[in-house]
Write an enzyme that holds these catalytic residues in place. Structure first.
Site, short mmCIF file in Angstrom:
data_model
loop_
_atom_site.label_atom_id
_atom_site.label_comp_id
_atom_site.label_asym_id
_atom_site.label_seq_id
_atom_site.Cartn_x
_atom_site.Cartn_y
_atom_site.Cartn_z
NE ARG A 120 -15.64 15.71 -12.38
CZ ARG A 120 -16.50 15.80 -12.54
NH1 ARG A 120 -16.75 17.47 -11.41
NH2 ARG A 120 -17.02 16.39 -13.29
CE LYS A 142 -0.93 -0.81 -3.90
NZ LYS A 142 -0.90 -2.47 -4.22
CD GLU A 184 -0.52 -7.93 4.86
OE1 GLU A 184 0.84 -8.40 4.50
OE2 GLU A 184 -1.66 -8.33 4.07
CE LYS A 226 1.03 0.03 2.36
NZ LYS A 226 -0.19 -0.61 2.10
CD GLU A 236 2.41 -3.30 -6.90
OE1 GLU A 236 1.12 -2.37 -5.42
OE2 GLU A 236 2.03 -3.43 -6.96
NE ARG A 240 2.02 0.62 -2.44
CZ ARG A 240 0.82 1.53 -2.54
NH1 ARG A 240 1.26 3.14 -2.99
NH2 ARG A 240 -0.03 1.30 -1.09
CG ASN A 244 2.05 -6.88 -4.07
OD1 ASN A 244 0.85 -6.10 -3.62
ND2 ASN A 244 2.21 -5.76 -4.89
CG HIS A 247 0.05 -10.30 -1.07
ND1 HIS A 247 1.11 -10.41 -0.11
CD2 HIS A 247 -0.78 -9.46 -0.32
CE1 HIS A 247 0.96 -9.97 1.02
NE2 HIS A 247 -0.36 -8.57 1.17
CG HIS A 251 -4.30 -11.68 -3.96
ND1 HIS A 251 -3.40 -10.92 -4.69
CD2 HIS A 251 -4.26 -11.82 -2.55
CE1 HIS A 251 -3.68 -10.11 -4.29
NE2 HIS A 251 -4.14 -10.36 -3.16
CG HIS A 264 -5.21 -10.35 3.21
ND1 HIS A 264 -5.13 -10.67 1.27
CD2 HIS A 264 -4.62 -9.33 3.23
CE1 HIS A 264 -3.95 -10.51 0.68
NE2 HIS A 264 -3.64 -9.44 1.76
N1 LIG Z 1 -5.91 -1.11 0.20
C1 LIG Z 1 -4.79 -1.83 0.58
O1 LIG Z 1 -3.44 -1.31 0.59
C2 LIG Z 1 -4.92 -2.53 1.38
C3 LIG Z 1 -3.35 -3.53 1.85
C4 LIG Z 1 -3.56 -5.17 3.00
C5 LIG Z 1 -4.77 -5.45 2.29
N2 LIG Z 1 -6.37 -5.10 2.29
C6 LIG Z 1 -6.99 -5.38 2.62
O2 LIG Z 1 -7.93 -5.20 3.21
C7 LIG Z 1 -9.12 -6.26 3.79
C8 LIG Z 1 -8.94 -7.23 4.57
O3 LIG Z 1 -8.89 -6.12 5.89
P1 LIG Z 1 -8.91 -6.72 7.26
O4 LIG Z 1 -8.01 -8.15 7.85
O5 LIG Z 1 -8.61 -5.52 8.16
O6 LIG Z 1 -10.19 -7.72 7.19
P2 LIG Z 1 -12.05 -6.97 7.43
O7 LIG Z 1 -11.88 -5.19 7.66
O8 LIG Z 1 -12.64 -7.80 6.67
O9 LIG Z 1 -11.38 -7.00 9.29
C9 LIG Z 1 -11.68 -8.25 9.94
C10 LIG Z 1 -13.34 -8.88 10.73
O10 LIG Z 1 -12.92 -7.96 11.99
C11 LIG Z 1 -14.07 -6.55 11.38
N3 LIG Z 1 -13.51 -5.73 13.23
C12 LIG Z 1 -12.77 -4.76 12.98
N4 LIG Z 1 -12.28 -4.07 13.50
C13 LIG Z 1 -12.75 -4.80 14.96
C14 LIG Z 1 -12.10 -4.82 16.47
N5 LIG Z 1 -11.70 -3.46 16.66
N6 LIG Z 1 -12.74 -5.42 16.80
C15 LIG Z 1 -13.80 -6.09 16.81
N7 LIG Z 1 -13.63 -6.46 15.87
C16 LIG Z 1 -13.48 -6.08 14.21
C17 LIG Z 1 -14.41 -6.70 10.97
O11 LIG Z 1 -15.78 -6.32 11.18
C18 LIG Z 1 -14.08 -7.79 10.16
O12 LIG Z 1 -15.77 -8.80 10.41
C19 LIG Z 1 -8.68 -6.89 2.25
O13 LIG Z 1 -10.23 -6.74 1.69
C20 LIG Z 1 -7.70 -6.57 1.12
O14 LIG Z 1 -7.97 -6.82 0.07
C21 LIG Z 1 -6.42 -3.70 1.17
ZN LIG Z 2 -2.08 -7.87 2.49
#
Ligand SMILES: NC(=O)c1ccc[n+]([C@@H]2O[C@H](COP(=O)([O-])OP(=O)(O)OC[C@H]3O[C@@H](n4cnc5c(N)ncnc54)[C@H](O)[C@@H]3O)[C@@H](O)[C@H]2O)c1
Ligand SMILES: [Zn+2]
Length: 362
Positions: A120, A142, A184, A226, A236, A240, A244, A247, A251, A264
């Protein structure tokens, strides 16, 4: 070290930003309720950063449970989440055990959702290692996994206790991922911070060259923006949603091409241009301003033309977005460079023209 605070009353937390922070256990230790942590990461990130982090924690007499998941957005799913629960249970993690996310947004979203729901809810710390995670996904609480029928459809709000952004981890980040994070960063300038947008126009090449000072400044400034939005509207219900920008289009691009084809951030970049073009059609932005946005995205190494999915497919995919309310599509548009608003009040003809334009440009 730069420190930004996310103001959420008794759930407020700091974001620390600097090179070399993974080794700074004094930042972490006071936030642990128990000398035991589970570090969720993936195999790629583990090869660089898991042992350095685990060893300084063990030196400080903290028990470390490493949980290494597969790398990739396709693994942000129920099966991986369940494997995290398996490991937490096998290693007898308790309600006071802190879950640390060491990785990008995928690891952060998975580990965060695990922390929100395991027993939980257990304490959670973000140690983001991608630019996108350092400026966006690690802040704001999130968390989610994907469902086969939609991205981020299953999730929870669960704020971290602490965010530690070690900018030295960006040294190993692939170029394309760095650019995706810049989408971003540019977003914050466009929706609410015109002076930052101007700064980005001056400093984009420094950022792409990974100049340490420029990166730290851009990350801190992004987190400040942010944090303001999250503090004003944690769940949101209003403001907030401005985060997006690009986005809903983005998406659709990610889903339409198949998740993982475009990153992304790449999809958000092209989606932002579509949002800017729609704003232009509505008389809110000038052609020169739209061109300024496209030029900056392009200098960040990002695509500026959306792929040709066909207008009908775009509309169908956009209709699945979480931003749909009472069956009405809501979009974030720009009033000016540095000022965004959410509206469902646009002519569908204008939207169709912009989407048809995507086909023509691609
Ligand atoms: N929670 C939120 O508010 C929020 C906001 C924006 C995006 N997201 C989510 O985030 C995700 C995208 O995140 P991302 O762009 O970080 O992608 P990711 O987590 O897939 O990382 C990108 C790639 O880089 C590699 N990597 C990570 N750190 C590294 C480093 N220091 N050195 C070498 N390689 C490294 C990872 O293994 C992966 O292959 C999506 O799923 C999206 O929905 C969430
Ligand atoms: Zn985003």
């Amino acid at each position: 070290m730069r420190t930004i605070s996310v103001g959420l009353g008794e759930r407020s937390y700091p974001i620390h930003i600097d090179r070399g922070l993974l080794a700074r256990t004094e930042l972490l230790l006071p936030r642990l309720e128990q000398r035991k942590v589970a570090i969720v990461t993936n195999a790629t990130i583990a090869s660089f950063y898991l042992e350095p982090l685990a060893s300084v924690l063990r030196d400080a007499a903290v028990e470390v449970v490493p949980i290494v998941v597969d790398d990739g957005e396709v693994h942000k799913n129920w099966q991986t989440l369940n494997s995290i629960f398996d490991s937490l249970l096998t290693h007898r993690c308790e309600r006071k055990t802190t879950i640390i996310a060491l990785g990008g947004g995928v690891v952060g979203d998975l580990a965060g959702f695990a922390a929100a729901t395991y027993q939980r809810g257990v304490p959670f710390i973000q140690m983001p290692t991608t630019l996108l995670a350092q400026v966006d996904s690690s802040v704001g609480g999130k968390t989610a996994i994907n469902h086969p029928r939609g991205k981020n459809m299953i999730g929870a709000f669960h704020q971290p206790r602490l965010v530690v952004a070690d900018t030295a981890t960006l040294d190993t980040l692939p170029e394309r991922e760095l650019s995706a994070g810049l989408a971003e960063v540019i977003k914050y300038g466009l929706i609410m911070d015109a002076p930052f947008l101007a700064w980005l126009e001056v400093n984009m090449e420094k950022l792409r060259a990974r100049d340490a000072d420029a990166l730290a400044y851009a990350i801190a400034r992004s987190c400040e923006n942010k944090a303001l939005v999250v503090a004003a509207d944690e769940r949101e219900t209003g403001e907030r949603a401005l985060l997006n920008l690009g986005h809903t289009f983005g998406h659709a691009i990610e889903a339409g091409l198949g998740f993982g084809t475009w990153l992304h951030g790449e999809a958000v970049a092209a989606g932002t241009i579509l949002a800017a073009r729609l704003s232009e059609r509505m008389g809110l932005l000038s052609a020169v301003e739209v061109e300024r946005v496209a030029r900056l995205m392009s200098r960040a190494g990002l695509p500026t033309e959306a792929p040709d999915l066909g207008e009908a497919r775009y509309l169908e995919l956009m209709g699945h977005d979480k931003k749909v309310e009472d069956g009405k599509l809501r979009l974030v548009l720009l009033n000016a460079l540095g000022k965004a608003f959410v509206t469902s009040d646009f002519r569908s003809g204008d939207l169709r023209q912009v989407l048809a334009g995507a086909a023509a440009h691609a």
